[in-house]
Design a protein around this motif. Structure first.
Motif, PDB file in Angstrom:
ATOM      1  N   ASP A 315       2.909   6.820 -12.892  1.00  0.00           N
ATOM      2  CA  ASP A 315       2.630   6.956 -11.463  1.00  0.00           C
ATOM      3  C   ASP A 315       1.171   6.677 -11.129  1.00  0.00           C
ATOM      4  OD1 ASP A 315       1.530   9.147 -12.617  1.00  0.00           O
ATOM      5  OD2 ASP A 315       2.886  10.578 -11.686  1.00  0.00           O
ATOM      6  N   TYR A 318       0.435   4.071  -8.030  1.00  0.00           N
ATOM      7  CA  TYR A 318       0.954   4.221  -6.695  1.00  0.00           C
ATOM      8  C   TYR A 318      -0.009   4.897  -5.756  1.00  0.00           C
ATOM      9  CZ  TYR A 318       4.960   2.051  -8.387  1.00  0.00           C
ATOM     10  OH  TYR A 318       5.765   1.111  -8.910  1.00  0.00           O
ATOM     11  N   GLY A 319       0.271   4.713  -4.513  1.00  0.00           N
ATOM     12  CA  GLY A 319      -0.655   5.107  -3.487  1.00  0.00           C
ATOM     13  C   GLY A 319      -1.108   6.547  -3.557  1.00  0.00           C
ATOM     14  N   VAL A 320      -0.177   7.465  -3.701  1.00  0.00           N
ATOM     15  CA  VAL A 320      -0.548   8.867  -3.619  1.00  0.00           C
ATOM     16  C   VAL A 320      -1.485   9.243  -4.766  1.00  0.00           C
ATOM     17  CG1 VAL A 320       0.324  11.210  -3.719  1.00  0.00           C
ATOM     18  CG2 VAL A 320       1.509   9.506  -2.352  1.00  0.00           C
ATOM     19  N   ARG A 321      -1.219   8.708  -5.948  1.00  0.00           N
ATOM     20  CA  ARG A 321      -2.100   9.058  -7.063  1.00  0.00           C
ATOM     21  C   ARG A 321      -3.521   8.541  -6.810  1.00  0.00           C
ATOM     22  NH1 ARG A 321      -0.750  11.564 -11.746  1.00  0.00           N
ATOM     23  NH2 ARG A 321       0.918  12.230 -10.404  1.00  0.00           N
ATOM     24  N   LEU A 323      -4.752   8.023  -3.828  1.00  0.00           N
ATOM     25  CA  LEU A 323      -5.284   8.848  -2.749  1.00  0.00           C
ATOM     26  C   LEU A 323      -5.819  10.164  -3.288  1.00  0.00           C
ATOM     27  CD1 LEU A 323      -2.907   8.673   0.340  1.00  0.00           C
ATOM     28  CD2 LEU A 323      -5.355   8.210   0.283  1.00  0.00           C
ATOM     29  N   LEU A 324      -5.064  10.730  -4.211  1.00  0.00           N
ATOM     30  CA  LEU A 324      -5.475  11.999  -4.793  1.00  0.00           C
ATOM     31  C   LEU A 324      -6.850  11.864  -5.437  1.00  0.00           C
ATOM     32  CD1 LEU A 324      -4.344  14.848  -5.179  1.00  0.00           C
ATOM     33  CD2 LEU A 324      -3.386  14.088  -7.355  1.00  0.00           C
ATOM     34  N   GLN A 326      -9.065   9.695  -4.639  1.00  0.00           N
ATOM     35  CA  GLN A 326     -10.041   9.519  -3.558  1.00  0.00           C
ATOM     36  C   GLN A 326     -10.424  10.866  -2.944  1.00  0.00           C
ATOM     37  OE1 GLN A 326      -8.722   6.840  -0.500  1.00  0.00           O
ATOM     38  NE2 GLN A 326      -8.175   5.212  -1.934  1.00  0.00           N
ATOM     39  N   ALA A 333     -10.550   4.547   0.852  1.00  0.00           N
ATOM     40  CA  ALA A 333     -10.244   3.140   0.591  1.00  0.00           C
ATOM     41  C   ALA A 333      -8.753   2.930   0.811  1.00  0.00           C
ATOM     42  CB  ALA A 333     -10.626   2.768  -0.839  1.00  0.00           C
ATOM     43  N   ALA A 334      -8.372   1.661   0.905  1.00  0.00           N
ATOM     44  CA  ALA A 334      -6.956   1.344   1.091  1.00  0.00           C
ATOM     45  C   ALA A 334      -6.175   1.646  -0.181  1.00  0.00           C
ATOM     46  CB  ALA A 334      -6.805  -0.144   1.454  1.00  0.00           C
ATOM     47  N   VAL A 335      -4.931   2.063   0.007  1.00  0.00           N
ATOM     48  CA  VAL A 335      -4.054   2.284  -1.145  1.00  0.00           C
ATOM     49  C   VAL A 335      -2.844   1.361  -1.013  1.00  0.00           C
ATOM     50  CG1 VAL A 335      -4.781   4.651  -1.534  1.00  0.00           C
ATOM     51  CG2 VAL A 335      -2.874   4.179   0.001  1.00  0.00           C
ATOM     52  N   PRO A 336      -2.286   0.927  -2.133  1.00  0.00           N
ATOM     53  CA  PRO A 336      -1.209  -0.055  -2.054  1.00  0.00           C
ATOM     54  C   PRO A 336       0.154   0.559  -1.774  1.00  0.00           C
ATOM     55  CG  PRO A 336      -1.732   0.395  -4.328  1.00  0.00           C
ATOM     56  CD  PRO A 336      -2.677   1.211  -3.507  1.00  0.00           C
ATOM     57  N   THR A 337       1.007  -0.223  -1.146  1.00  0.00           N
ATOM     58  CA  THR A 337       2.413   0.150  -1.020  1.00  0.00           C
ATOM     59  C   THR A 337       3.196  -0.586  -2.088  1.00  0.00           C
ATOM     60  OG1 THR A 337       2.860  -1.690   0.443  1.00  0.00           O
ATOM     61  CG2 THR A 337       2.310   0.399   1.471  1.00  0.00           C
ATOM     62  N   ALA A 338       4.439  -0.188  -2.207  1.00  0.00           N
ATOM     63  CA  ALA A 338       5.269  -0.790  -3.253  1.00  0.00           C
ATOM     64  C   ALA A 338       6.087  -1.968  -2.757  1.00  0.00           C
ATOM     65  CB  ALA A 338       6.202   0.263  -3.838  1.00  0.00           C
TER      66      ALA A 338
ATOM     67  N   LYS B  27      11.115   7.909  -5.909  1.00  0.00           N
ATOM     68  CA  LYS B  27      10.181   9.017  -6.124  1.00  0.00           C
ATOM     69  C   LYS B  27       9.635   9.515  -4.781  1.00  0.00           C
ATOM     70  CE  LYS B  27       6.351   7.793  -8.061  1.00  0.00           C
ATOM     71  NZ  LYS B  27       5.424   7.388  -9.107  1.00  0.00           N
ATOM     72  N   LEU B  31       1.022  14.666  -0.113  1.00  0.00           N
ATOM     73  CA  LEU B  31      -0.262  15.374  -0.056  1.00  0.00           C
ATOM     74  C   LEU B  31      -0.293  16.146   1.250  1.00  0.00           C
ATOM     75  CD1 LEU B  31      -2.665  12.449  -1.073  1.00  0.00           C
ATOM     76  CD2 LEU B  31      -1.857  14.298  -2.545  1.00  0.00           C
ATOM     77  N   ASP B 158       4.839   9.999   0.810  1.00  0.00           N
ATOM     78  CA  ASP B 158       5.199   8.669   0.309  1.00  0.00           C
ATOM     79  C   ASP B 158       6.568   8.771  -0.340  1.00  0.00           C
ATOM     80  OD1 ASP B 158       5.594   6.490  -1.432  1.00  0.00           O
ATOM     81  OD2 ASP B 158       3.451   6.172  -1.672  1.00  0.00           O
ATOM     82  N   GLY B 161       7.152   4.636  -2.227  1.00  0.00           N
ATOM     83  CA  GLY B 161       6.118   3.617  -2.041  1.00  0.00           C
ATOM     84  C   GLY B 161       6.397   2.723  -0.847  1.00  0.00           C
ATOM     85  N   ARG B 177      -5.412   4.381   5.200  1.00  0.00           N
ATOM     86  CA  ARG B 177      -5.400   2.915   5.118  1.00  0.00           C
ATOM     87  C   ARG B 177      -4.500   2.466   3.964  1.00  0.00           C
ATOM     88  NH1 ARG B 177     -10.996   0.198   5.751  1.00  0.00           N
ATOM     89  NH2 ARG B 177     -10.505   0.861   7.871  1.00  0.00           N
ATOM     90  N   ARG B 179      -2.564  -0.789   1.990  1.00  0.00           N
ATOM     91  CA  ARG B 179      -2.707  -2.220   1.719  1.00  0.00           C
ATOM     92  C   ARG B 179      -1.360  -2.828   1.327  1.00  0.00           C
ATOM     93  NH1 ARG B 179      -7.968  -4.082  -1.105  1.00  0.00           N
ATOM     94  NH2 ARG B 179      -8.502  -3.781   1.088  1.00  0.00           N
ATOM     95  N   ARG B 205      11.033  -8.713  -4.284  1.00  0.00           N
ATOM     96  CA  ARG B 205      10.072  -9.028  -5.329  1.00  0.00           C
ATOM     97  C   ARG B 205      10.667 -10.111  -6.211  1.00  0.00           C
ATOM     98  NH1 ARG B 205       7.808  -3.697  -8.332  1.00  0.00           N
ATOM     99  NH2 ARG B 205       7.092  -2.523  -6.539  1.00  0.00           N
TER     100      ARG B 205
END
Lengths: 433, 269
Positions: A315, A318-321, A323-324, A326, A333-338, B27, B31, B158, B161, B177, B179, B205
């Motif tokens: 994990d 992924y974004g939340v990790r 973000l955590l 950060q 900063a920007a976090v990626p989506t899947a 998943k 937060l 989330d 994702g 934010r 991306r 994908r």
């Protein structure tokens, strides 16, 4: 990071002693013992048999060991003997190894000769009462391996084989991590070693061909298996604690059809009694895949040669990790989506995690002589300490024996194109199946 | 990774982090910021229970789920869903009409959809129910409601994702934010700033195509494209991201016009 530094740090962490129990051969070369060896004023007097490229590589390492002194050199090839003598001008020179073994000024002997000479020289060295360090592999035949093993069991002298991965910090830590369950149950192993080179050395005169290019001829070499695979198969027996009992495979001279007798391409499967396999490949006419030892676990994969591991489910991307991280560190900063929803079977790329926080140096596997930071210095240093204390490093001979037997079983399987089963005559109590 | 939920609380940041490694086929991770640990944990535990309850109800691959039982009975004529499921079906029907059939929870009806009888019975026209494009958005809608009830104004949830609920903003920025990247090259396609909004992404994908079915034809969408939908309502975001993946020609413009409060972006890659 040196092995000494690594072991020092290991000694400072909770559970470090327990981790050391997973790699018991290191107990004989803890920083405390090495410091004692250096402080005691004793000097390990080393005689070197075989002063070619690998022998000279050992000389450079020995010169870094404060409690070692090279007192004798031996080679029947004058060019190499002279080159080595230039590095150690005070050492006595021999052209017959038996005379070096008779030298009472020599405490320990390092043998860096062609494989076909290993067994007899090791037997003679132990008989002469010398602590002995021999290059891998153990011997050219299984009978010779057994004879050496039996002699070792009868001897009170220390015996080492230069299976340097056992002393390479990133391997040691990986062994410990696997042993602690990091990647779950080990379910399979994939090893390969690819190079793109002819494995030849320049020959000044045709009559020297078989002596200088000894790796290419069956009378002196078992080819890719003993020269390369031995290291990697040893990794597999260490992480499983078991010995495969069967092997099948094919070997051929695919590209370098230059009169050599050993295979330039091998592909084998070793099978453990519990059904697990080691898939092994080596090829010296394509280097795309490099050198890897992948230990496949139910939860992850350890690639020991690269010093990285990967989790099956990870994990960290992924974004939340992110973000955590950060939020903990005050970063925005920007976090990626899947994109599409993440699903367990969707993973396209795994995130590598470093085995060691500090780099120990990358070993590409292309060098024919030896790489820096690959454990060779550490194992030589451990041997020198054994020359002073007489303490044998646990499991080193046994692992070298197992690895060599596996290599030779592999060659037999390829030569005879059949499944080879480990003969009872070559089983030793150390082996678990 | 184990399959059981886990959580951690970081008191210096009043930050709660919860993870369910596998629920509804993916998943769930969240937060929660600014609330005491006990309140965050209480909310999180209710979410976990709710996600598992909805999974058990809506999973068409689970033979014991209500949806599976109804699908199994659909050949025999009308089926009678629970009140909650019927309410979901009504919402989905509304979206089917508003999207001109681009979104449809029925499979195998070739766009005929379903009929809801006066007594709450449902006829599937020989097809079956699939809440795959609905469930995560519905759950996030529930999350949003419960967050409001708990008085928690800063949160990032989330789901897989691809479905994100972002309330308030990042403590060190003015938004959350996110991306969006190209599935082949990793090139940045879009940075989206969320404040009290939801984002749903959908896409193919290279290694995972043909997972979205055009309900009108039964054919899968194989185009390599990424859709992002930004809107206040997590369920609408979820539904429109699927619909925009399927839309062809003028249909995309129709969707944008008919759901003008939602920002729909499609990247054909």
């Amino acid at each position: 990071m040196s092995l000494r530094q690594f072991l020092k740090e290991l000694g400072c962490i909770a559970g470090g002693t327990a981790l050391l129990a997973a790699t018991p051969w290191l107990k004989s070369c803890t920083p405390e013992k090495l410091s004692e060896a250096a402080a005691g004023g004793g000097v390990a007097r080393i005689g070197l048999i075989g002063t070619g490229s690998r022998g000279q590589y050992h000389i450079h390492n020995l010169l870094k060991v404060p409690f070692a002194r090279i007192v004798a050199l031996c080679d029947d090839y004058p060019v190499n003997l002279e080159a080595a003598a230039a590095l150690v001008p005070d050492a006595k020179r021999y052209t017959d190894y038996r005379r070096l073994l008779e030298d009472p000024e020599v405490d320990g002997v390092i043998i860096a000769t062609p494989l076909g000479l290993h067994a007899q020289m090791t037997l003679d060295s132990l008989s002469a009462g010398k602590h002995t360090f021999c290059e891998k592999a153990m011997a050219l035949t299984m009978d010779e391996c057994k004879a050496v093993y039996d002699a070792y069991r009868q001897s009170d002298r220390a015996l080492y084989y230069c299976m340097q991965r056992m002393y390479d910090p990133k391997y040691v830590k990986a062994f410990q991590m696997i042993g602690s369950g990091l990647i779950g149950d080990v379910v399979g192993m994939r090893c390969h070693w690819f190079r793109n080179a002819d494995w030849r050395r320049p020959v000044p005169s045709p009559e020297l061909e078989r002596r200088i290019n000894w790796r290419l001829y069956r009378e002196s070499s078992a080819g890719l298996m003993t020269e390369l695979a031995s290291h990697q198969l040893e990794v597999c027996t260490i992480v499983t604690g078991k010995m495969p009992t069967q092997v099948a495979g094919f070997g051929d001279i695919v590209y370098w059809k230059d009169g050599r007798e050993v295979y330039d391409s091998v592909s084998l499967t070793y099978r453990f009694e519990d059904g697990r396999n080691i898939t092994y490949e080596s090829l010296i006419s394509n280097k795309f895949n490099g050198m890897e030892e992948q230990i496949l676990g139910k939860l992850g994969t350890m690639d020991l040669s690269k010093g990285v591991y990967y989790f099956e489910e990870d994990d960290t991307t992924y974004g939340v990790r992110r973000l955590l991280d950060q939020l903990k560190t005050g970063v925005f900063a920007a976090v990626p989506t899947a994109g599409p929803s993440w699903r367990p079977e969707l993973r396209e790329s795994h995130v590598p995690h470093a085995v060691m926080e500090k780099s120990t140096g990358w070993v590409s596997g292309e060098s024919m002589i030896g790489a820096s930071n690959d454990g060779s210095l550490d194992i030589v240093e451990a041997f020198c300490q054994s020359c002073l204390t007489g303490e044998q490093a646990e499991n080193v001979v046994e692992e070298a024996y197992c690895a060599t037997i596996l290599c030779l079983m592999g060659n037999l399987a390829m030569d005879e194109k059949r499944v080879v089963t480990l003969p009872d005559a070559y089983k030793i109590p150390y082996m678990k199946f | 990774m184990s399959g059981s939920p886990s959580h951690a609380f970081y008191p210096d940041r009043a930050l709660f982090h919860g993870v369910v490694p596998h629920v509804m086929g993916t998943k769930l991770e969240a937060l929660l910021l600014g609330a005491p640990e006990r309140e965050s944990l209480s909310l999180w535990e209710r979410w976990c229970a709710e996600a598992q309850r909805l999974d058990a109800m809506l999973d068409r691959f689970d033979a014991s789920s209500e949806v599976s039982r109804l699908n199994a009975a659909s050949d025999s004529g009308e089926i009678l869903p629970s009140r909650e499921l019927l309410a979901m079906i009504r919402v989905c029907e509304d979206f089917r009409v508003r999207t001109r059939g681009l979104f449809d929870i029925t499979r195998g009806t070739c766009g005929e959809g379903l009929q809801i009888g006066a007594g709450g019975s449902v006829s599937l026209n020989g097809g079956s129910l699939d809440f795959g494009g609905f469930a995560k958005g519905y759950f996030l809608q529930e999350c949003k409601r419960m967050l409001a009830e708990a008085g928690i104004g800063t949160a990032y949830v989330d789901f897989g994702g691809s479905s994100i609920l972002a309330l308030g903003h990042h403590p060190f920025g003015e938004s959350w934010r996110i991306r969006v990247t190209h599935p082949f090259s990793g090139r940045v396609l879009q940075d989206v700033d969320l404040v009290d909004q939801s984002l749903s992404t959908s896409g193919n994908r290279p290694s995972y195509r043909d997972h979205i079915v055009d309900p009108r034809t039964g054919r899968t969408v194989s185009a390599l494209r990424i859709v992002t939908v930004l809107t206040a309502d997590p369920l609408e975001a979820e539904i429109l991201s699927t619909a925009a993946m399927i839309a062809e020609g003028e249909e995309l413009a129709f969707l944008k016009k008919n759901f003008e409060l939602s920002e729909i972006n499609r990247f054909d890659v």
